[in-house]
Every structure is written in structure tokens, then in C-alpha cells.
Write a protein that holds these residues in place. Sequence first.
Motif: not given
Length: 243
Positions: A75, A77, A174, A176
Motif C-alpha cells: 500500500q 499513500q 492511495s 493497493s
Amino acid sequence: VYYLVCHSFDRRLQRSRSTPSFLSITMDGEAKITADTLEFLRNSCWCYSCCICGDGCASFFPLIQSRNKCLCCQQTQTSEEEICGPKGCHADTSKFLCLTSHAMFPPENVRIGLCNFFCMGGPPQAPPDMGMDLSAVSEAFWLYYCCCSGYGLTTKKVMDPMVAGYSKCCCIYSTSYTTDVGGPRGLVSVNQKTCCCTHYTALPPTMTPGIGCCNKMFAGNNLYDGARGAIGAPPQTEMGTSH
């Protein structure tokens, strides 16, 4: 003291300008993330570091920045996205196993549907040029879609990738996706920055600034050893720089 601090900062600034950084090379995928992680660890002033975790400080901007990895899930961000740009003020497109979701506000097109039958608008399509495979969104069977958000199911590419998606809320963006379980960053790698506060966790400590305090490391500095396999060896001038 003021003269010594300014003189030291000026020398470091001249050195960074005169020496081309090996991190400036265009890289994709794991190599790019590894290079960004290395740069984060090098640019932070660590108040303390105990090899597997540490806290420190860095420049105020960007306000939020993180790169987190736990086994095969990755992940990232950042707070450098436009507040209300082409993706809208709020957006979310994601896939987890067979479950897909899509949301956008303000909506590009108003969609109303149930059991993959749309009485207004049509099924959402995967956004282009996202750097990840979100084709499952375009091929999903939509359980429902109401105005600006909906959920669906897919039978294609359930495990490849297992996780993929992005979300945006104002300037916070963000992503993922899945990656290798191990790799240069180990099993768990957490690198977070909020305002001027930074934190890292590395398990096992394959890429760490070492053990020390007040940005003086006494042992265990293996930043370049951990990153060399993914991004190559740094220049000799960088290798000789003290941290």
C-alpha cells in the motif's frame, strides 16, 4: 555554532547537486518502491533507531506519505493529489479476490443498476493508465450501483492480482496491490511520514539505517546491502557518505 551548521548544510547541498543520484534512474515496480524506501530512510533524521524500527523527522512536505508492505500486500499513500481533479473529490476503484467496487463523486456519469441491469448509465469501466491490472472492474457482474457507487463480483483474475485498487479523498491518494512475499524489503516494511514525523519498521531488518540515536548510527547500517539486489549498487561517492 551557527556558522558550523550553515557551513555543513552548504557542503551537503553542494555535494548533492554535484553528484548525480542513482535514485534518479527511471524504475518500475518493486525497484521503484525500493528506491523510494531507501531515499526515505536516508533523508530522515532519526531520533532513535533500533534496527527493526525507529522514529525521526524530515521536511514538512508532503504532509502525508507512506509505503507499507505486509507479506504480499503493498500500500502506498501521498497527499500530493489535486483536491478535485480529473478523478473527482472522492474516488475508489478496487478489487479483492472476487469482490469489486467502484465509486466517484461528483460522478462522471450517474448510474443506477441492479443485478447487472442498468436503467440509467452503464457499467463502470476500469480507469486507464493506473499502473495496475483493474480489468476485473470492466468485466464484473454488478450486484448494485446507486448514483455514484456500487459493488460487484468477478470470476476472472480472482487471484491475479488478489488485491488491486486505488482510492482518493480530496488530496489524499492511495494505491493497493500485491507484490512478492519477501523481496529486498523483507516480509514487513512500514515507512510513514505525517507532517514532519517519520517512522519505519522492517522485519526482518534487511534494509535499515541501523542502531543509534540523534541520527548517529553505531551499528547495523545495511541500507545499500538491502537495496542493491533491486536497484543496483550506488556510486562510490554515495557509498562513502556517512550517515
